[in-house]
Each structure stands twice: as C-alpha cells, then as structure tokens.
Design a protein around this motif. Structure first.
Motif: not given
Length: 363
Positions: A251-259, A291-304
């Motif tokens: 969750r700290f990286q901005q990458v996801g892999y899918f099939v 994208r990164k979550d605003k104000g956080s080091r975690t990734t916001n997986f709703n911001r593609h």
C-alpha cells in the motif's frame, strides 16, 4: 484597544466556561490515521477525556522517545511566557512544538468557535461551552532538515492546554507510555517490535490494551473490478463485458498488477432485417499506476493515473479477429466508476493495426 479587550473578557466572565469533552477514540474515526504522523499509532486515555497519540514508523522510535514528561515540562514553561490571555477562552488552540538539536520552535494557531454555545441548569448561571479541544503536537527535528518529520510525533488532545500542567502534577504520562510499549512487546501473535509490522493500539485509562488489525506494513491485497462498456471497433459500436483481478503488493507503492477477461459482442445484420451475434473474448494482463494519498505516504487506490495491458484472443466467432491477434490497451482517464480506454488490435506485432476506443462503467 487592550482596555476594550479586557472589558469584553470581563463581560464574558459573567457566564462560566465549560471545557469541551470529546467522545470516543480518535483513531476509530473515518480517515483518522491519515491525520497523524507515522504508520503505527498508540492512543492513550489520560482521563477526563484527555488523550495522547503517539505516531511512529518503528517501535524503536517510540522506545527512544518515551520520556514525554520532560518535553511537556519544557512546553509548559515556554507556553506560559507567550500565552495570550486576552482572547476568549472558548477558542481552540493548536500548538506545534518542534524540538531542534539546540533550540525549540513553538507555533501557535487559534481557531474561534463557529457558534457561541451555552448550557443552562435550573438555579444556576449559564455556562458557555467550549466545543473544540486544544492540541499540542510535538515533533523531533533532525539537524539536517527543518521540516516536520513524517516518521514520529506525539499529540495531546486536551480540553485546555492548562490541563497539561495538571497532568504533570498528578504523575505525568511516562508510566502510561511505558505500559503501552510493554503491551506491544508482549503481543503474542506477531513480533510488533519488528520494523516490518504496523499496529494500532488503544490503551484505556486503566492501562488495558486493545489492538486493531496489527500486521505487516506492506501486506498485499486483492481487488476485483467488474465492468460493462461499449467500444468503437471496425467502425461499429461493440458492447462488452470485462472483469479484472488486481493484486497490490504494497500500500506504500503506487503500482498494481492485474489479469482480466473481456468479451466483445458484434452484431451483424442479415437479409431479413434480423441480427446475428458474434462473440470474441480476450485474456489480458497489465499494470496500473495510482496517486499518493494527500497528506500521507500511503497510496490512494481510488486515484488512478493510468494502466497498460496486453491481451490475446481465447474465443473467436465471426471473421473479426485472427488467431494471432494481439491487443494493446491503456486506461487514459478514470473518474470513479467511469473509464476511457484506448485499444489497438494487431495481427502480430504492428501488422494490420486496428485502433479502437472503449467507454467502461464499473469498479
């Protein structure tokens, strides 16, 4: 002007001031963890609705800064010298104390209440209610940077900053901090002192610990993305159904892999004004960027940001695609449930290229 302010305060003093009383735990509120520095958090009930939160990345940081009382004594002495006693006592105060190697910086922000609130009891004078707590944030600043660190901080949410001195006179907070750190060390299911783990601990006033979902910081998770769409392929509109299964390694990286799997439905008109339906299915694999979550080091997986994928046919009917077709695609725009995807179909690599555009609604 000063005399006018003093006269105003005297007028307000005809009604007593009731200090604010927060309810519930701060860390259980929606999105609360993003408000506090650190990946792991400890919330300690100090009594009378006063609360301390410690945010940290690694357990050793909290262990190294467990003498909070000495810092609070410094703050009480410093704040007494600069405290503004003229302003109305119902204002909320946020004090940021930055501890440098050879000095201390104190920034104080005042927030007035949006409305004046009173409480009435029969036979008693009206009581003016303070609806927001005061906050003291303590940050340790390294010698190489003056920025607020993102890995360790202490917060005190108190009814009034004056309560900090009363907390010190009644025994301080060090013993409660040490009890919380000992509860972390003694946790049975995981070694929470290991830097690879994250935790949320809520400690009651009687020092009973409650852990919430402790585990690996970068624990992977799966997400499921079904959708329906319509694409412009070979100069005709083609409805489609697709489903993607995505794995996010961290969750700290901005990458996801899918099939995924996509079914395209072609409608060919016949001589009797009816239609014949042909289906062509593709399996694809790709990568998504967020994208990164605003104000956080975690990734916001709703911001593609974008995604790219490559696919091959697994089922064909009609003469729309050859068996050696390769599909290259990308999601160029996404707004919550709506996606715009560009795709290119090729017979082999860059032979007989067929561009297309697809609009998708889905998760």
């Amino acid at each position: 002007m000063r005399l006018f302010c003093l006269f105003t305060v005297l007028l307000l003093s005809t009604a007593e001031i009731a200090l604010s009383q927060s309810t519930g735990n701060h860390l259980t509120e929606p999105g609360a963890r993003r408000k506090f520095i650190g990946i792991s958090h400890v919330e300690i009930d100090l009594g009378q609705r006063n609360t301390m939160i410690i945010g940290f990345d690694q357990y050793v940081q909290a262990r190294a800064h467990q003498n909070i009382d000495s810092v609070l004594r410094l703050f009480v002495a410093d704040y007494r010298k600069v405290e503004d006693t003229i302003l109305t006592p119902t204002r909320a105060i946020h004090a940021l104390l930055k501890l440098n190697a050879d000095n201390r910086d104190l920034a104080v922000r005042y927030t007035p209440q949006p409305a004046t609130s009173f409480r009435f009891r029969d036979g008693e004078n009206p009581v003016e209610v303070k609806t927001q707590q005061d906050t003291l944030q303590i940050a340790w600043v390294s010698a190489t940077t003056k920025a607020i660190p993102t890995d360790f901080a202490v917060y005190l949410m108190v009814n009034s900053l004056q309560d900090i001195n009363r907390l010190l006179n009644s025994g301080g907070v060090n013993s409660k901090v040490q009890q919380a750190l000992e509860s972390i060390r003694q946790y049975k299911q995981h070694d929470l002192t290991n830097p690879r783990y994250a935790l949320t601990l809520m400690q009651s006033f009687d020092n009973k610990p409650t852990f919430r979902n402790p585990g690996l910081k970068g624990e992977p998770f799966l997400s499921f993305h079904p959708g329906i769409g319509v694409g412009l392929i070979r100069n005709q509109w083609v409805p489609s159904f697709n489903v993607d299964l995505e794995i996010v390694p961290n969750r700290f990286q901005q990458v996801g892999y899918f099939v995924g799997y996509t079914s395209n439905f072609f409608f060919q008109p016949l001589a009797d004004n009816s239609f014949q339906t042909f289906r062509n299915d593709f399996v694809h694999a790709g990568v998504s960027f967020y994208r990164k979550d605003k104000g956080s080091r975690t990734t916001n997986f709703n911001r593609h940001i974008a995604s790219f994928y490559v696919g091959v046919p697994v089922y064909r009917s009609g003469n729309y695609f050859d068996s050696n077709t390769i599909k290259l695609g990308s999601t160029v725009y996404q707004n919550w449930l709506f996606k715009v995807q560009t795709e290119v179909y090729m017979n082999g690599f860059f032979k007989k290229v067929i561009p297309s555009l697809r609009l998708v609604v889905g998760f």
